[in-house]
Design a protein around this motif. Structure first.
Motif, PDB file in Angstrom:
ATOM      1  N   ASP A  36      56.297 -19.248   6.207  1.00  0.00           N
ATOM      2  CA  ASP A  36      56.232 -19.676   4.801  1.00  0.00           C
ATOM      3  C   ASP A  36      55.262 -18.799   4.016  1.00  0.00           C
ATOM      4  O   ASP A  36      55.558 -18.390   2.892  1.00  0.00           O
ATOM      5  N   GLN A  37      54.108 -18.500   4.600  1.00  0.00           N
ATOM      6  CA  GLN A  37      53.126 -17.651   3.924  1.00  0.00           C
ATOM      7  C   GLN A  37      53.663 -16.233   3.734  1.00  0.00           C
ATOM      8  O   GLN A  37      53.433 -15.607   2.697  1.00  0.00           O
ATOM      9  N   CYS A  38      54.393 -15.736   4.726  1.00  0.00           N
ATOM     10  CA  CYS A  38      55.010 -14.413   4.597  1.00  0.00           C
ATOM     11  C   CYS A  38      56.031 -14.409   3.462  1.00  0.00           C
ATOM     12  O   CYS A  38      56.078 -13.462   2.665  1.00  0.00           O
ATOM     13  N   ALA A  39      56.812 -15.464   3.365  1.00  0.00           N
ATOM     14  CA  ALA A  39      57.815 -15.563   2.295  1.00  0.00           C
ATOM     15  C   ALA A  39      57.136 -15.596   0.925  1.00  0.00           C
ATOM     16  O   ALA A  39      57.600 -14.948  -0.017  1.00  0.00           O
ATOM     17  N   ARG A  65      54.664  -5.816   8.152  1.00  0.00           N
ATOM     18  CA  ARG A  65      53.464  -5.352   8.840  1.00  0.00           C
ATOM     19  C   ARG A  65      52.236  -5.478   7.940  1.00  0.00           C
ATOM     20  O   ARG A  65      51.208  -6.024   8.337  1.00  0.00           O
ATOM     21  N   SER A  66      52.344  -5.005   6.693  1.00  0.00           N
ATOM     22  CA  SER A  66      51.193  -5.072   5.785  1.00  0.00           C
ATOM     23  C   SER A  66      50.838  -6.511   5.431  1.00  0.00           C
ATOM     24  O   SER A  66      49.660  -6.856   5.318  1.00  0.00           O
ATOM     25  N   VAL A  67      51.842  -7.382   5.302  1.00  0.00           N
ATOM     26  CA  VAL A  67      51.583  -8.792   5.005  1.00  0.00           C
ATOM     27  C   VAL A  67      50.894  -9.468   6.186  1.00  0.00           C
ATOM     28  O   VAL A  67      49.927 -10.217   6.007  1.00  0.00           O
ATOM     29  N   LEU A  68      51.356  -9.206   7.395  1.00  0.00           N
ATOM     30  CA  LEU A  68      50.722  -9.791   8.582  1.00  0.00           C
ATOM     31  C   LEU A  68      49.288  -9.313   8.733  1.00  0.00           C
ATOM     32  O   LEU A  68      48.400 -10.096   9.091  1.00  0.00           O
ATOM     33  N   ILE A  69      49.044  -8.048   8.452  1.00  0.00           N
ATOM     34  CA  ILE A  69      47.684  -7.518   8.529  1.00  0.00           C
ATOM     35  C   ILE A  69      46.777  -8.277   7.566  1.00  0.00           C
ATOM     36  O   ILE A  69      45.668  -8.674   7.916  1.00  0.00           O
ATOM     37  N   ARG A  70      47.282  -8.524   6.359  1.00  0.00           N
ATOM     38  CA  ARG A  70      46.480  -9.239   5.363  1.00  0.00           C
ATOM     39  C   ARG A  70      46.316 -10.709   5.715  1.00  0.00           C
ATOM     40  O   ARG A  70      45.193 -11.234   5.722  1.00  0.00           O
TER      41      ARG A  70
END
Length: 91
Positions: A36-39, A65-70
């Protein structure tokens, strides 16, 4: 009934996937909550695909990848060691 040998699957798990799971759990997030946070961060992904990333079956595409890193507060080079893992079809 005896368990099957891990074989190549165990080798794939040596990449950054386990760290993803540890960070997610440390933050108290379920796979669904992280999806949900990624979306919300405009990198839609299913919870099942996140599970496959955690198991080292796929590498995330650049946006995810960049979203998961953040979201997981990972080092920028966290996924660099994952260059031999095939990229997923979603993310």
């Amino acid at each position: 009934m005896p368990q099957k040998a891990a074989g190549a699957t165990a080798l794939r798990r040596l990449g950054p996937g386990p760290t993803l799971r540890r960070r997610r759990l440390k933050l108290g997030l379920t796979l669904v909550e992280l999806a949900d946070q990624c979306a919300q961060a405009e990198a839609p992904v299913s919870h099942s695909h996140l599970s496959k990333l955690e198991r080292g079956m796929y590498a995330p595409r650049p946006r995810l990848r960049s979203v998961l890193i953040r979201l997981l507060a990972l080092d920028e080079d966290h996924f660099e060691a994952d260059s031999d893992t095939p990229e997923g079809t979603t993310g």
